[in-house]
Design an enzyme around this catalytic site. Structure first.
Site, PDB file in Angstrom:
ATOM      1  N   CYS A 164      89.937  14.507   2.665  1.00  8.36           N
ATOM      2  CA  CYS A 164      90.056  15.030   3.821  1.00  8.36           C
ATOM      3  C   CYS A 164      91.164  14.988   4.829  1.00  8.36           C
ATOM      4  O   CYS A 164      91.671  16.090   5.254  1.00  8.36           O
ATOM      5  CB  CYS A 164      88.762  15.078   4.672  1.00  8.36           C
ATOM      6  SG  CYS A 164      88.563  16.119   5.954  1.00  8.36           S
TER       7      CYS A 164
ATOM      8  N   GLU B  80      86.991  19.385  -1.500  1.00 10.69           N
ATOM      9  CA  GLU B  80      87.895  20.040  -0.786  1.00 10.69           C
ATOM     10  C   GLU B  80      88.073  21.526  -1.276  1.00 10.69           C
ATOM     11  O   GLU B  80      87.870  22.458  -0.446  1.00 10.69           O
ATOM     12  CB  GLU B  80      89.132  19.339  -0.433  1.00 10.69           C
ATOM     13  CG  GLU B  80      88.978  18.119   0.365  1.00 10.69           C
ATOM     14  CD  GLU B  80      88.506  18.425   1.798  1.00 10.69           C
ATOM     15  OE1 GLU B  80      88.953  19.423   2.250  1.00 10.69           O
ATOM     16  OE2 GLU B  80      87.953  17.691   2.305  1.00 10.69           O
TER      17      GLU B  80
END
Length: 223
Positions: free
Chosen positions: A138, A208
């Site tokens: 992240c 993601e």
């Protein structure tokens, strides 16, 4: 010359997925301004849910950290994740005519639920190195995306603002600090733990991609 852990992780676990992230129509639409507002609103609402659990994951990293410096850094990042959710996202939601309360009441959708469940299970159940590995993409992917998109920006002021946040040097410097910590941890890892670190990084990097794809598709619960 021996590779650092982050060089190893990037080559083996992140780069192949990152290449597909950059090609995703969600990001292409951000930079050329054609991304439907509804897709971006979907992303912001789900990201608000995500960041609350990501902050919890960072707090667990702080609790597991062996040194005072790392405790403070991850605790600060947890606070920063909540601040982003409350500040930047509130501004975006206002642009869509939605309130923070409405976003909080929206359902947590399948990809968000799967991603945050994996994060929290890993940081609670794994070692400190595994916890760092789970939260790393992240930081890392957003820094790389922000860096890549910053030069192009977007003709849409709202999208340009989002790009600027992650391309900004203040965010990039935070990510460099986490990468440096990852390399220090890599010097102490045995073979089995190193494999688990690779698995966590690869898994959350894939999440993601899935997160942007879910917004692009307008994902909802099928039943």
């Amino acid at each position: 010359m021996t590779q650092t852990l982050t060089e190893e992780l990037w080559a083996e676990s992140v780069a192949p997925v990152y290449a597909q992230i950059l090609e995703h129509p969600f990001l292409a639409g951000l930079t050329d301004g054609t991304l439907p507002r509804e897709a971006f609103a979907h992303f912001v609402v789900q990201d608000s849910h995500y960041l609350r659990d990501y902050a919890r994951a960072l707090a667990v990293c702080a609790a597991k950290a062996p040194g005072e410096q790392e405790v403070r850094a991850f605790a600060d990042d947890a606070i920063g994740a909540l601040a982003a959710e409350q500040g930047m996202h509130a501004e975006f939601l206002t642009a869509f005519g939605r309130s923070a309360a409405e976003a909080a009441a929206a359902p947590v959708l399948p990809t968000t639920r799967a991603y945050t469940s994996y994060l929290l299970a890993t940081v609670y159940g794994g070692s400190f190195a595994e916890a760092v590995a789970a939260v790393l993409p992240c930081y890392w992917v957003y820094a790389k995306v922000g860096e890549q998109l910053l030069a192009r920006s977007s003709p849409d002021p709202l999208y340009a603002k989002w790009i600027a946040v992650y391309g900004d040097e203040s965010f990039q410097s935070v990510v460099r600090r986490v990468l440096e910590l990852t390399d220090r941890l890599g010097e102490q890892l045995g073979a089995a733990e190193r494999r688990r670190v690779h698995e966590h990084v690869h898994t959350t990097t894939r999440y993601e991609w899935m997160f942007w794809d879910a917004a692009w598709r307008g994902e909802s619960w099928p039943v």
